[in-house]
Motif scaffolding. Sequence first.
Motif, PDB file in Angstrom:
ATOM      1  N   GLU A  66      41.580   0.386  18.305  1.00 21.99           N
ATOM      2  CA  GLU A  66      41.222  -1.010  18.029  1.00 21.99           C
ATOM      3  C   GLU A  66      42.417  -1.901  18.328  1.00 21.99           C
ATOM      4  N   GLU A 157      33.659  -5.695  18.678  1.00 20.82           N
ATOM      5  CA  GLU A 157      33.350  -5.604  17.249  1.00 20.82           C
ATOM      6  C   GLU A 157      32.904  -6.963  16.742  1.00 20.82           C
ATOM      7  N   ASP A 187      31.479  -4.429  12.462  1.00 22.75           N
ATOM      8  CA  ASP A 187      32.717  -4.285  11.688  1.00 22.75           C
ATOM      9  C   ASP A 187      32.472  -4.600  10.210  1.00 22.75           C
ATOM     10  N   LYS A 208      31.005   0.397  11.495  1.00 21.18           N
ATOM     11  CA  LYS A 208      32.277   0.659  10.826  1.00 21.18           C
ATOM     12  C   LYS A 208      32.152   0.366   9.334  1.00 21.18           C
ATOM     13  N   GLU A 244      36.731   2.987   8.072  1.00 22.76           N
ATOM     14  CA  GLU A 244      37.954   2.184   8.171  1.00 22.76           C
ATOM     15  C   GLU A 244      38.865   2.474   6.990  1.00 22.76           C
TER      16      GLU A 244
HETATM   17 MG    MG Z   1      37.818  -4.776  13.508  1.00 20.59          MG
END
Ligand code: MG
Length: 287
Positions: A66, A157, A187, A208, A244
């Motif tokens: 990322e 994202e 995200d 995510k 994450e």
């Molecule tokens: Mg992000």
Amino acid sequence: NADTAMYFAKDSGRNNYQFFKQSMNTAATERLDMERQLRIAIRNDQFELHYQPQIDLITKELVGMEALIRWRHPELGLVSPLRFIPIAEETGLIVPIGEWVLREACRQTKVWEDAGLKVVPVAVNLSARQFLKGSLVETVASALAESRLDPELLQLEITESLLMYEVEDTIQLLSRLNELGVSLAIDDFGTGYSSLSYLKRFPIDHLKIDRSFVRDVINDPDDASITSAIIAMAHNLKLKVVAEGVETEQQASFLKELGCEFAQGFLYSKPLPSAEMALFMQNEIPA
Ligand code: MG
Ligand code: C2E
Ligand code: MG
Ligand code: MG
């Protein structure tokens, strides 16, 4: 400071008001100053991208990275996006900044590929402002054309809250991005209020799970159930899941048990300046 606070707390209402007014002015002045400095930063190329590895929980291989923006401020040093992205969003400066991020992430990834590194897709964060601007598809297409990066090496994202805004238009826009050959990730999932029935209508590849669920997934049964439900739902919709903020082996193995495919977090690496990311990729090449 504490002394000032105590002094004003004991003081009269009028002085409290004066103090309040003064701090309001300070905040407004700081914002204006920040806006002015952001304009200079754009002109003088003071931004840089750091890259955080994304890891396959089963094979432990690097599967993605990322791109995360930092501001190399001449006096303040490295400034976190948490400090300037909100102001960039409010002032609209996020549009030129976001375009720079897209172009730079594509350029850098192509350079790495041309240098013979085993590159993985790069994920770029898009803000609502960029997303709602009419020219996003053209901007992404031109970043790809300019860099000659394979579209499969670019992921975009977007946050969950964006999905609920003008659903039909969003589906159209995501479909056009999808047709460019880039992949899409949601995200910070779990923090918004998206209707799950809508989710299947979006051409999304990855979901995510927000860091706030991962943090206590071992100790908080509620967070564990939510995480487990998100993963199950994602799999039903044929989406792959990235966790994450994975910081411990315990979290990683718990998430792996739940079927989560990928993880990103300090356990594997913090976001790295480009030279260090290149080394990380190099070490991935089987000896
Ligand atoms: Mg992000
Ligand atoms: P995000 O997109 O959710 O990015 C993940 C954030 O979590 C990053 O913070 C990353 O450094 C941090 N993080 C990763 N692993 C861990 C961990 O194990 N523990 C903890 N405590 N934190 C972890 P960062 O780089 O400060 O970025 C913050 C947010 O700023 C991003 O959240 C994203 O919303 C925004 N942002 C960053 N770069 C860009 C950009 O180029 N464009 C836009 N629009 N937003 C950006
Ligand atoms: Mg996130
Ligand atoms: Mg976040």
